[in-house]
Design a protein around this motif. Sequence first.
Motif, short mmCIF file in Angstrom:
data_model
loop_
_atom_site.label_atom_id
_atom_site.label_comp_id
_atom_site.label_asym_id
_atom_site.label_seq_id
_atom_site.Cartn_x
_atom_site.Cartn_y
_atom_site.Cartn_z
N ALA A 175 -7.06 1.69 23.58
CA ALA A 175 -8.02 2.71 23.14
C ALA A 175 -7.75 3.19 21.71
CB ALA A 175 -7.98 3.91 24.09
N ILE A 176 -6.79 2.56 21.01
CA ILE A 176 -6.50 3.02 19.65
C ILE A 176 -7.70 2.73 18.75
CG2 ILE A 176 -5.42 0.86 18.87
CD1 ILE A 176 -3.35 2.70 17.43
N ALA A 177 -8.03 3.70 17.90
CA ALA A 177 -9.21 3.59 17.05
C ALA A 177 -8.82 3.13 15.65
CB ALA A 177 -9.91 4.95 16.97
N PRO A 178 -9.70 2.41 14.96
CA PRO A 178 -9.42 2.05 13.56
C PRO A 178 -9.27 3.31 12.71
CG PRO A 178 -11.29 0.80 14.43
CD PRO A 178 -10.98 1.87 15.43
N LEU A 179 -8.22 3.37 11.93
CA LEU A 179 -7.96 4.56 11.11
C LEU A 179 -7.15 4.13 9.88
CD1 LEU A 179 -8.29 7.64 10.94
CD2 LEU A 179 -6.07 7.85 12.11
N THR A 180 -7.58 4.56 8.71
CA THR A 180 -6.93 4.19 7.46
C THR A 180 -6.37 5.42 6.77
OG1 THR A 180 -8.95 4.39 6.15
CG2 THR A 180 -8.51 2.24 7.17
N LEU A 181 -5.52 5.19 5.78
CA LEU A 181 -4.97 6.29 4.99
C LEU A 181 -6.07 7.07 4.29
CD1 LEU A 181 -1.91 4.56 3.26
CD2 LEU A 181 -1.83 6.20 5.12
N ARG A 182 -7.07 6.36 3.81
CA ARG A 182 -8.14 7.04 3.07
C ARG A 182 -8.91 8.02 3.95
NH1 ARG A 182 -11.67 3.23 -0.60
NH2 ARG A 182 -9.57 3.07 -1.48
N GLU A 183 -9.15 7.64 5.20
CA GLU A 183 -9.87 8.54 6.11
C GLU A 183 -9.06 9.81 6.38
OE1 GLU A 183 -12.46 5.44 8.83
OE2 GLU A 183 -10.32 5.62 9.21
N VAL A 184 -7.76 9.67 6.57
CA VAL A 184 -6.91 10.85 6.80
C VAL A 184 -6.83 11.70 5.54
CG1 VAL A 184 -4.59 11.61 7.38
CG2 VAL A 184 -5.58 9.67 8.59
N ALA A 185 -6.70 11.04 4.38
CA ALA A 185 -6.63 11.77 3.12
C ALA A 185 -7.89 12.58 2.88
CB ALA A 185 -6.38 10.80 1.97
N ASP A 186 -9.04 11.98 3.17
CA ASP A 186 -10.30 12.71 2.99
C ASP A 186 -10.38 13.91 3.93
OD1 ASP A 186 -11.05 10.91 1.06
OD2 ASP A 186 -12.31 9.70 2.39
N ALA A 187 -9.83 13.75 5.13
CA ALA A 187 -9.91 14.83 6.13
C ALA A 187 -9.07 16.05 5.73
CB ALA A 187 -9.47 14.32 7.49
N ILE A 188 -7.93 15.83 5.05
CA ILE A 188 -7.07 16.97 4.70
C ILE A 188 -7.18 17.33 3.22
CG2 ILE A 188 -5.46 16.40 6.54
CD1 ILE A 188 -3.55 15.30 4.47
#
Length: 461
Positions: free
Chosen positions: A342-355
Motif C-alpha cells: 500500500a506504499i504510495a509514490p512520494l518524492t522529495l519535491r512533494e514533501v518539500a512543497d508541503a512544508i
Amino acid sequence: MKGNMRAGMAQGVNLTPQLLQSIRLLQLTAPQLEQELRQALDLNPMLEQEDPAEEADGADDAQAATLEAASWDELPEPAFLSGGGLHGGDGDDATLRIADPASSDPRVRLLQQLALHWDPRDLELAAWWLDHCDDRGYLEQPLADLLAQGADAFPLRAGDVAVVRQRLLHGDWPGMAAADAGECLQAQLSALPESPLRTLAARMLDAHLDLLCVHDDRALAAALHADEAQVRAAVALVLTLRAHPAETPIQADDAHIVPDVVAWHGGGAWRVALNQRGTPRVRIAAHCERALSGNDHPVLRGLLDEARWLVRGLAMRNDTLLRTAQVLVERQRAFLEQGDEAIAPLTLREVADAIGVHESTVSRIVSGKYIQTPRGTLELKRLFAVRLEGAEIAGSAVRAMVKRLIETEPAAAPLADDVIAGLLARQGVRVARRTVAKYRDQLSIGPARARQRQAPRAMAC
C-alpha cells in the motif's frame, strides 16, 4: 597604462557561521546530536541543561525556526554542504541523492561498473545476458537456447551476442554468465598469471571434474600423468576460486539504531513526536545572560553569541524534522496500516512543497534518520517511493506484490517470472519480465527452477 572601473551586479550566498552551523545540525543523527550537545555543554559556560521535570518554553524558538528555515533554500547544493551530488534538472528524482548502500542485486552492481568503460550498445547486450543469469551468476537456460534467443532479440547484432558473453565471462567478475561451474572456474583460472600449476589445474577442470569433486588425488595424478604433490597443489589452487561468480556486497556491521522520531496512532489520527530520550535539552543560562547585560567583554560576548546560535539552530532542526516526519506519516498512512503493497509514490519535491522548503533541505533532514512506528523502526527515506513508469503505483509496492505471489505459490510448481508478470497485469500492474526478475533478486529469492529444487527439503522439515 589606463585603468578602467566597471560596475556590475552579482547574486551570491553569504554563508554566515550561523547558517553553516544550522546546516550541520540539520544533518546530524540522534547519536551525533547527543554527542554535539554534550560537548557544547562542556565547552560553553553560557549553556545549561534543562531539568527534565521542567516544562521548556520553546514557542519563541519554534516561531523563529519557521521564519528562518527558508534561509536554507537559498543555498547551492555542493557536496560539502549537502552530502550528495549536484542538483539535477526538472526530471531528476531527488530521492536518489539520499545516501544508499550498494544494491543487493549483483547484476545491477556489475552493470554500474561496466558503465564506466563499456560502450552503451555493448552494455545493452550485457544487460540482456545478466537478465538471463540467476542470482549466483550462472545462466538460467542452456547456452545454445540463449544464443538463439539473443540472435532473435538483437537481429542487427546477432554476431556480437556471443562475443559480449565472452567479455562478461572474462571481465570484471570472471566467470559471470558461465554455463556451468567448470566454465566459471576456468574463467577465473585464466585471469591468474600463467604458470605450470595453472595449466595443470585447467586440465583438471577440463577433463577430470568428477575426480576433483570427490578429492581423489591419486586418481587425478594417474589420469593427468603428474606427480601427486603437484596435483595437490593444483587442487589447492582451484579451492581458492569462488564457487559462484557473483560478488556479494560488503555488509556493514549492525549498529544500535536510535530513532529520531516516534509515530503512533491514537485518537483516530497518526501523530509524531521527536525522540528526546538520551538527548540533553539545552538553553542559555539565564544568570549568565543577566550578568552580561551591558558588558562588552569580547570573549564572553562571543560565547553568548555561540550559545544563541546553537539554541536557534537546534530549534530550526527539530522544527524541520518534525514537520517532515508529519507529512511522511500522513502521506504513507496506508503503508503504516496495511503494509508494503500500500506504499504510495512520494518524492522529495512533494514533501518539500508541503512544508514550504527546498527539496535539498528535505534531503538533508531525512539522511540517516530513523522513525519508530508500529510497523517497526524504519529509515525516513524508506517512506519515499519512486513511481513506477506509466503507472500510479510505487515500484516498492510492486516488489511487495512479487514477494506475496512467490510466498503463496504452490511448492511443487513455483511461478516463473513471466507468469508473475501476467498475474500482476491482471491486477492492473503491467511490468516486464525483467522488472519482475530485478525485484525478485532484490528480495534474495532464486528463480523458479531453484525454488522447485528447494521445495522437497522444505516439505520434509
